[in-house]
Motif scaffolding. Structure first.
Motif, PDB file in Angstrom:
ATOM      1  N   THR A  58      67.590  46.134-140.500  1.00 47.69           N
ATOM      2  CA  THR A  58      67.348  45.578-139.183  1.00 47.69           C
ATOM      3  C   THR A  58      67.826  44.379-139.276  1.00 47.69           C
ATOM      4  OG1 THR A  58      65.165  46.891-139.085  1.00 47.69           O
ATOM      5  CG2 THR A  58      65.391  44.933-137.555  1.00 47.69           C
ATOM      6  N   ARG A  59      68.475  43.826-138.089  1.00 46.82           N
ATOM      7  CA  ARG A  59      68.919  42.653-137.993  1.00 46.82           C
ATOM      8  C   ARG A  59      68.282  42.055-136.552  1.00 46.82           C
ATOM      9  NH1 ARG A  59      75.186  43.531-138.568  1.00 46.82           N
ATOM     10  NH2 ARG A  59      74.802  45.451-137.741  1.00 46.82           N
ATOM     11  N   LEU A  60      67.861  40.648-136.883  1.00 43.57           N
ATOM     12  CA  LEU A  60      67.304  39.839-135.780  1.00 43.57           C
ATOM     13  C   LEU A  60      68.149  38.861-135.312  1.00 43.57           C
ATOM     14  CD1 LEU A  60      63.452  39.715-136.729  1.00 43.57           C
ATOM     15  CD2 LEU A  60      64.465  41.333-135.048  1.00 43.57           C
ATOM     16  N   VAL A  61      68.503  38.736-134.218  1.00 44.05           N
ATOM     17  CA  VAL A  61      69.238  37.534-133.574  1.00 44.05           C
ATOM     18  C   VAL A  61      68.529  36.556-132.858  1.00 44.05           C
ATOM     19  CG1 VAL A  61      71.544  36.748-132.601  1.00 44.05           C
ATOM     20  CG2 VAL A  61      71.424  39.013-133.872  1.00 44.05           C
ATOM     21  N   ALA A 110      85.894  33.046-133.786  1.00 43.20           N
ATOM     22  CA  ALA A 110      85.890  31.573-133.555  1.00 43.20           C
ATOM     23  C   ALA A 110      84.587  30.973-133.841  1.00 43.20           C
ATOM     24  CB  ALA A 110      86.246  31.348-131.941  1.00 43.20           C
ATOM     25  N   VAL A 111      83.612  31.734-133.985  1.00 42.24           N
ATOM     26  CA  VAL A 111      82.145  31.249-134.255  1.00 42.24           C
ATOM     27  C   VAL A 111      82.115  30.915-135.632  1.00 42.24           C
ATOM     28  CG1 VAL A 111      79.846  31.563-133.993  1.00 42.24           C
ATOM     29  CG2 VAL A 111      81.073  32.342-132.219  1.00 42.24           C
ATOM     30  N   HIS A 112      81.818  29.689-135.892  1.00 45.30           N
ATOM     31  CA  HIS A 112      81.560  29.350-137.501  1.00 45.30           C
ATOM     32  C   HIS A 112      80.071  29.526-137.799  1.00 45.30           C
ATOM     33  CE1 HIS A 112      80.987  26.162-140.699  1.00 45.30           C
ATOM     34  NE2 HIS A 112      81.982  27.082-140.997  1.00 45.30           N
ATOM     35  N   MET A 113      79.689  30.292-138.692  1.00 40.24           N
ATOM     36  CA  MET A 113      78.459  30.563-139.200  1.00 40.24           C
ATOM     37  C   MET A 113      78.171  29.922-140.461  1.00 40.24           C
ATOM     38  SD  MET A 113      77.001  32.559-136.814  1.00 40.24           S
ATOM     39  CE  MET A 113      75.721  33.479-137.582  1.00 40.24           C
ATOM     40  N   VAL A 114      77.032  29.369-140.769  1.00 42.76           N
ATOM     41  CA  VAL A 114      76.538  28.503-142.013  1.00 42.76           C
ATOM     42  C   VAL A 114      75.184  29.119-142.306  1.00 42.76           C
ATOM     43  CG1 VAL A 114      77.900  26.586-141.267  1.00 42.76           C
ATOM     44  CG2 VAL A 114      75.551  26.715-140.589  1.00 42.76           C
ATOM     45  N   ALA A 115      75.015  28.849-143.609  1.00 39.65           N
ATOM     46  CA  ALA A 115      74.051  29.377-144.419  1.00 39.65           C
ATOM     47  C   ALA A 115      72.638  28.457-143.940  1.00 39.65           C
ATOM     48  CB  ALA A 115      73.897  29.105-145.970  1.00 39.65           C
ATOM     49  N   ALA A 116      71.466  29.189-143.500  1.00 36.56           N
ATOM     50  CA  ALA A 116      70.525  28.393-143.147  1.00 36.56           C
ATOM     51  C   ALA A 116      69.236  29.073-143.908  1.00 36.56           C
ATOM     52  CB  ALA A 116      70.309  28.492-141.454  1.00 36.56           C
ATOM     53  N   GLY A 117      69.047  28.747-145.084  1.00 41.31           N
ATOM     54  CA  GLY A 117      67.830  29.581-146.035  1.00 41.31           C
ATOM     55  C   GLY A 117      68.154  30.977-145.950  1.00 41.31           C
ATOM     56  N   SER A 118      67.112  31.869-145.656  1.00 41.15           N
ATOM     57  CA  SER A 118      67.334  33.127-145.881  1.00 41.15           C
ATOM     58  C   SER A 118      68.257  33.684-144.649  1.00 41.15           C
ATOM     59  CB  SER A 118      66.139  33.949-145.817  1.00 41.15           C
ATOM     60  OG  SER A 118      65.420  33.560-144.559  1.00 41.15           O
ATOM     61  N   MET A 119      68.604  32.894-143.667  1.00 40.72           N
ATOM     62  CA  MET A 119      69.546  33.458-142.298  1.00 40.72           C
ATOM     63  C   MET A 119      70.666  32.775-142.418  1.00 40.72           C
ATOM     64  SD  MET A 119      66.634  33.182-139.406  1.00 40.72           S
ATOM     65  CE  MET A 119      65.640  31.844-139.754  1.00 40.72           C
ATOM     66  N   THR A 120      71.434  32.969-141.654  1.00 36.51           N
ATOM     67  CA  THR A 120      72.893  32.409-141.280  1.00 36.51           C
ATOM     68  C   THR A 120      72.777  31.884-139.759  1.00 36.51           C
ATOM     69  OG1 THR A 120      74.019  34.438-140.559  1.00 36.51           O
ATOM     70  CG2 THR A 120      74.284  33.585-142.808  1.00 36.51           C
ATOM     71  N   ASN A 149      69.096  37.196-138.937  1.00 30.08           N
ATOM     72  CA  ASN A 149      68.335  37.327-140.122  1.00 30.08           C
ATOM     73  C   ASN A 149      68.332  38.857-140.179  1.00 30.08           C
ATOM     74  OD1 ASN A 149      66.099  37.409-141.858  1.00 30.08           O
ATOM     75  ND2 ASN A 149      64.610  36.845-140.550  1.00 30.08           N
ATOM     76  N   GLU A 150      68.832  39.301-141.522  1.00 31.09           N
ATOM     77  CA  GLU A 150      69.050  40.531-142.026  1.00 31.09           C
ATOM     78  C   GLU A 150      67.947  40.847-143.057  1.00 31.09           C
ATOM     79  OE1 GLU A 150      72.987  41.955-142.987  1.00 31.09           O
ATOM     80  OE2 GLU A 150      73.910  40.348-141.768  1.00 31.09           O
ATOM     81  N   LYS A 151      67.094  41.944-142.549  1.00 29.87           N
ATOM     82  CA  LYS A 151      66.053  42.540-143.181  1.00 29.87           C
ATOM     83  C   LYS A 151      66.499  43.534-144.266  1.00 29.87           C
ATOM     84  CE  LYS A 151      63.031  40.323-140.533  1.00 29.87           C
ATOM     85  NZ  LYS A 151      62.011  39.415-141.334  1.00 29.87           N
ATOM     86  N   ALA A 152      65.797  43.926-145.370  1.00 25.32           N
ATOM     87  CA  ALA A 152      65.881  44.757-146.382  1.00 25.32           C
ATOM     88  C   ALA A 152      66.199  46.216-145.581  1.00 25.32           C
ATOM     89  CB  ALA A 152      64.840  44.718-147.410  1.00 25.32           C
TER      90      ALA A 152
END
Length: 94
Positions: A20-23, A55-65, A14-17
């Motif tokens: 800041t990034r939260l994992v 090698a990690v596939h990331m997908v969209a999940a609303g406002s996050m990936t 989750n990337e904030k404006a």
């Protein structure tokens, strides 16, 4: 270099404006695409980096990936690393 214990699960970023990034590391994905049963959170601010293995596939999940499969997430110095988990049965003892 000190490493935090490895967390295994679905990674949500989750990337904030403010930069800041939260994992989040969760046991699964709820039906609405949000993290289900979060058990770890890594917070990145300022110059700290996020290193996601190609090698990690990331997908969209609303406002996050999020990762499409469970991964390993751990702190490594001034960054957080996301790596694929081992597949298969691993080494068998004889």
């Amino acid at each position: 270099m000190t490493r935090t214990p490895t967390d295994r699960g679905v990674a949500f970023v989750n990337e904030k404006a403010d930069g800041t990034r939260l994992v989040y590391v969760a046991l699964g994905v709820a039906s609405d695409g949000t993290p289900q049963e979060v058990f770890a959170v890594h917070r990145l601010t300022g110059g700290r980096g996020l290193d996601i293995d190609p090698a990690v596939h990331m997908v969209a999940a609303g406002s996050m990936t999020r990762s499409s499969e469970p991964v390993r997430v751990f702190g490594d110095g001034d960054s957080v690393r996301v790596q694929p988990t081992a597949k298969g049965m691993g080494q068998l003892l004889v």
